[in-house]
Design a protein around this motif. Structure first.
Motif, PDB file in Angstrom:
ATOM      1  N   SER A  30      50.338 107.520  22.427  1.00  0.00           N
ATOM      2  CA  SER A  30      51.170 106.944  21.364  1.00  0.00           C
ATOM      3  C   SER A  30      51.564 105.510  21.709  1.00  0.00           C
ATOM      4  O   SER A  30      51.556 104.619  20.840  1.00  0.00           O
ATOM      5  CB  SER A  30      52.426 107.795  21.159  1.00  0.00           C
ATOM      6  OG  SER A  30      52.096 109.093  20.724  1.00  0.00           O
ATOM      7  N   ALA A  31      51.910 105.257  22.988  1.00  0.00           N
ATOM      8  CA  ALA A  31      52.277 103.907  23.411  1.00  0.00           C
ATOM      9  C   ALA A  31      51.080 102.965  23.296  1.00  0.00           C
ATOM     10  O   ALA A  31      51.230 101.802  22.898  1.00  0.00           O
ATOM     11  CB  ALA A  31      52.791 103.932  24.845  1.00  0.00           C
ATOM     12  N   ALA A  32      49.896 103.452  23.625  1.00  0.00           N
ATOM     13  CA  ALA A  32      48.693 102.627  23.509  1.00  0.00           C
ATOM     14  C   ALA A  32      48.440 102.222  22.068  1.00  0.00           C
ATOM     15  O   ALA A  32      47.972 101.116  21.784  1.00  0.00           O
ATOM     16  CB  ALA A  32      47.490 103.375  24.082  1.00  0.00           C
ATOM     17  N   THR A  33      48.763 103.111  21.127  1.00  0.00           N
ATOM     18  CA  THR A  33      48.614 102.784  19.704  1.00  0.00           C
ATOM     19  C   THR A  33      49.624 101.720  19.288  1.00  0.00           C
ATOM     20  O   THR A  33      49.317 100.804  18.526  1.00  0.00           O
ATOM     21  CB  THR A  33      48.805 104.056  18.854  1.00  0.00           C
ATOM     22  OG1 THR A  33      47.833 105.029  19.233  1.00  0.00           O
ATOM     23  CG2 THR A  33      48.656 103.742  17.372  1.00  0.00           C
ATOM     24  N   ALA A  51      62.106 102.480  19.775  1.00  0.00           N
ATOM     25  CA  ALA A  51      62.081 102.848  18.358  1.00  0.00           C
ATOM     26  C   ALA A  51      61.211 104.080  18.127  1.00  0.00           C
ATOM     27  O   ALA A  51      61.495 104.903  17.247  1.00  0.00           O
ATOM     28  CB  ALA A  51      61.574 101.670  17.515  1.00  0.00           C
ATOM     29  N   ALA A  52      60.153 104.215  18.922  1.00  0.00           N
ATOM     30  CA  ALA A  52      59.254 105.365  18.780  1.00  0.00           C
ATOM     31  C   ALA A  52      59.676 106.535  19.663  1.00  0.00           C
ATOM     32  O   ALA A  52      58.990 107.574  19.679  1.00  0.00           O
ATOM     33  CB  ALA A  52      57.825 104.954  19.130  1.00  0.00           C
ATOM     34  N   GLU A  53      60.790 106.367  20.397  1.00  0.00           N
ATOM     35  CA  GLU A  53      61.310 107.406  21.289  1.00  0.00           C
ATOM     36  C   GLU A  53      60.252 107.857  22.300  1.00  0.00           C
ATOM     37  O   GLU A  53      60.026 109.049  22.531  1.00  0.00           O
ATOM     38  CB  GLU A  53      61.837 108.600  20.489  1.00  0.00           C
ATOM     39  CG  GLU A  53      63.005 108.233  19.574  1.00  0.00           C
ATOM     40  CD  GLU A  53      63.566 109.448  18.836  1.00  0.00           C
ATOM     41  OE1 GLU A  53      62.921 110.516  18.880  1.00  0.00           O
ATOM     42  OE2 GLU A  53      64.639 109.316  18.226  1.00  0.00           O
ATOM     43  N   LEU A  54      59.618 106.852  22.914  1.00  0.00           N
ATOM     44  CA  LEU A  54      58.601 107.117  23.931  1.00  0.00           C
ATOM     45  C   LEU A  54      59.170 106.736  25.297  1.00  0.00           C
ATOM     46  O   LEU A  54      59.304 105.548  25.604  1.00  0.00           O
ATOM     47  CB  LEU A  54      57.330 106.314  23.644  1.00  0.00           C
ATOM     48  CG  LEU A  54      56.582 106.675  22.358  1.00  0.00           C
ATOM     49  CD1 LEU A  54      55.429 105.710  22.129  1.00  0.00           C
ATOM     50  CD2 LEU A  54      56.067 108.113  22.442  1.00  0.00           C
ATOM     51  N   PRO A  55      59.528 107.711  26.102  1.00  0.00           N
ATOM     52  CA  PRO A  55      60.155 107.392  27.393  1.00  0.00           C
ATOM     53  C   PRO A  55      59.124 106.903  28.417  1.00  0.00           C
ATOM     54  O   PRO A  55      57.988 107.379  28.460  1.00  0.00           O
ATOM     55  CB  PRO A  55      60.761 108.730  27.833  1.00  0.00           C
ATOM     56  CG  PRO A  55      59.854 109.744  27.205  1.00  0.00           C
ATOM     57  CD  PRO A  55      59.428 109.167  25.877  1.00  0.00           C
ATOM     58  N   LEU A  56      59.561 105.971  29.226  1.00  0.00           N
ATOM     59  CA  LEU A  56      58.743 105.470  30.330  1.00  0.00           C
ATOM     60  C   LEU A  56      59.042 106.251  31.604  1.00  0.00           C
ATOM     61  O   LEU A  56      60.191 106.588  31.872  1.00  0.00           O
ATOM     62  CB  LEU A  56      59.056 103.993  30.591  1.00  0.00           C
ATOM     63  CG  LEU A  56      58.391 102.950  29.708  1.00  0.00           C
ATOM     64  CD1 LEU A  56      59.050 101.590  29.940  1.00  0.00           C
ATOM     65  CD2 LEU A  56      56.906 102.856  30.007  1.00  0.00           C
ATOM     66  N   GLU A  57      58.013 106.524  32.371  1.00  0.00           N
ATOM     67  CA  GLU A  57      58.241 107.089  33.698  1.00  0.00           C
ATOM     68  C   GLU A  57      58.532 105.997  34.707  1.00  0.00           C
ATOM     69  O   GLU A  57      59.345 106.157  35.613  1.00  0.00           O
ATOM     70  CB  GLU A  57      57.024 107.898  34.147  1.00  0.00           C
ATOM     71  CG  GLU A  57      57.228 108.568  35.509  1.00  0.00           C
ATOM     72  CD  GLU A  57      56.061 109.436  35.905  1.00  0.00           C
ATOM     73  OE1 GLU A  57      54.949 108.884  36.029  1.00  0.00           O
ATOM     74  OE2 GLU A  57      56.254 110.652  36.079  1.00  0.00           O
ATOM     75  N   ASP A  58      57.871 104.836  34.533  1.00  0.00           N
ATOM     76  CA  ASP A  58      58.084 103.724  35.471  1.00  0.00           C
ATOM     77  C   ASP A  58      57.688 102.424  34.788  1.00  0.00           C
ATOM     78  O   ASP A  58      56.776 102.400  33.954  1.00  0.00           O
ATOM     79  CB  ASP A  58      57.262 103.923  36.746  1.00  0.00           C
ATOM     80  CG  ASP A  58      57.578 102.867  37.797  1.00  0.00           C
ATOM     81  OD1 ASP A  58      58.764 102.702  38.126  1.00  0.00           O
ATOM     82  OD2 ASP A  58      56.647 102.200  38.282  1.00  0.00           O
TER      83      ASP A  58
END
Length: 324
Positions: free
Chosen positions: A259-262, A296-303
């Motif tokens: 999703s983040a890549a998109t 905004a897309a509620e995509l959490p980062l691990e690092d």
């Protein structure tokens, strides 16, 4: 009316201090090989300037000319206002040189080495002894002062070598790769000594193969390649010359990664590691934009890590390499 500046009197601005090292149009050849080609360099008093360059770039030749060991073919070099060709004795009285290898007598003790240097500098017996004691204390060599140099570690020998350079309190010190071969702790000890000297007003010209050393110590860096200065400035200014900054985004699972890549179509993908790399031109603009989109897309980062160009990047970008 100011008594120190009567009405109508011209105000004279204070004269800026002369540069500690002033190099103009320096040239040197050995046979048909041009080693230094029209080099200009200014080192302000009480600062550290690092001279970087690949092997064969001309660094050691420049050091030899500045320390009066080699005569230039053309151009001018002044140390503390003294010309290296016309005022050789004055230049030698103004500088200290620490070369790539320790110039200590291994048959003598540390104290005896310092006393010998004091006598060579015509300090007199009492003054030489006092200065030796002062330097042994400063360089943390008191306990080993009267033991043979065969018992000294490499770091201790380099500290003694620098102490010998300082016997006559030179205004300018030339350090030619001073930490070569030292362990990390000994290197940092020597860095601390250099910082102390500069804080006291000493000027340092440093050549080094360790780019982290130049970054840690230098107020300004000059990059020498093929006998010419190809770049000069503060470490931060030189880093800004080179592109290559990026954000490294790691994700915990494949759906979030995809999703983040998109959302970030210009990012470089590493599917095996679930890592996206986003190029940045510096500043915080790209970082803010990326984080806002992910939030905004509620995509959490691990690092998240930020890479900015370092002196390694500068070195490889600006130098093509020279023959050894």
């Amino acid at each position: 009316m100011n008594a120190a500046n009567p009405a109508g009197a011209a105000t004279v601005a204070p004269r800026a201090p002369a540069a500690a090292i002033e190099v103009r149009g320096l040239r040197k050849s050995y046979g048909t090989r041009l080693v230094l080609d029209d080099v200009d360099l200014t080192v302000a008093a009480g600062t550290v300037t690092a001279l970087l360059g690949p092997n064969g770039a001309g660094k050691t030749t420049a050091v030899h000319i500045l320390s009066t060991l080699v005569r230039p073919d053309a151009g001018s070099v002044a140390i503390a206002g003294h010309d290296v060709v016309r005022d050789t004795a004055a230049v030698r009285a103004s500088i200290g040189l620490t070369g790539q290898f320790s110039a200590v007598d291994t048959l003598l003790t540390g104290e005896e080495n310092l006393l010998l240097m004091g006598r060579l500098r015509h300090l007199g017996r009492r003054a030489a002894k006092a200065r030796a004691a002062e330097l042994l204390e400063r360089f943390d060599l008191v306990d080993a002062a009267r033991t043979p140099l065969a018992t000294y570690s490499g770091g201790m020998q380099r500290r003694l070598d620098l102490a010998m350079t300082l016997v006559e309190r030179p205004a300018v010190i030339v350090l030619d790769e001073p930490t070569t071969g030292l362990d990390p702790r000994s290197r940092r000890t020597l860095w601390g000594i250099v910082r102390e000297l500069v804080a006291e007003g000493t000027t340092v010209l440093l050549t080094t193969q360790y780019l982290d050393e130049a970054d840690a110590l230098a107020d300004r860096i000059a990059v020498l390649d093929g006998g010419r200065i190809v770049a000069e400035g503060t470490p931060d200014a030189l880093k800004r010359l080179v592109p290559g900054g990026h954000l490294r985004l790691s994700f915990a699972d494949a759906p979030a990664y995809d999703s983040a890549a998109t959302l970030l179509p210009d990012a470089t993908r590493d599917d095996a590691s679930l890592v996206l790399t986003v190029a940045t031109a510096g500043g915080t603009g790209t970082l803010r934009t990326v984080l806002d989109r992910l939030d905004a897309a509620e995509l959490p980062l691990e690092d998240l890590s930020i890479h900015t160009p370092d002196l390694d990047d500068v070195f490889f970008a600006l130098t093509k390499g020279s023959a050894s």
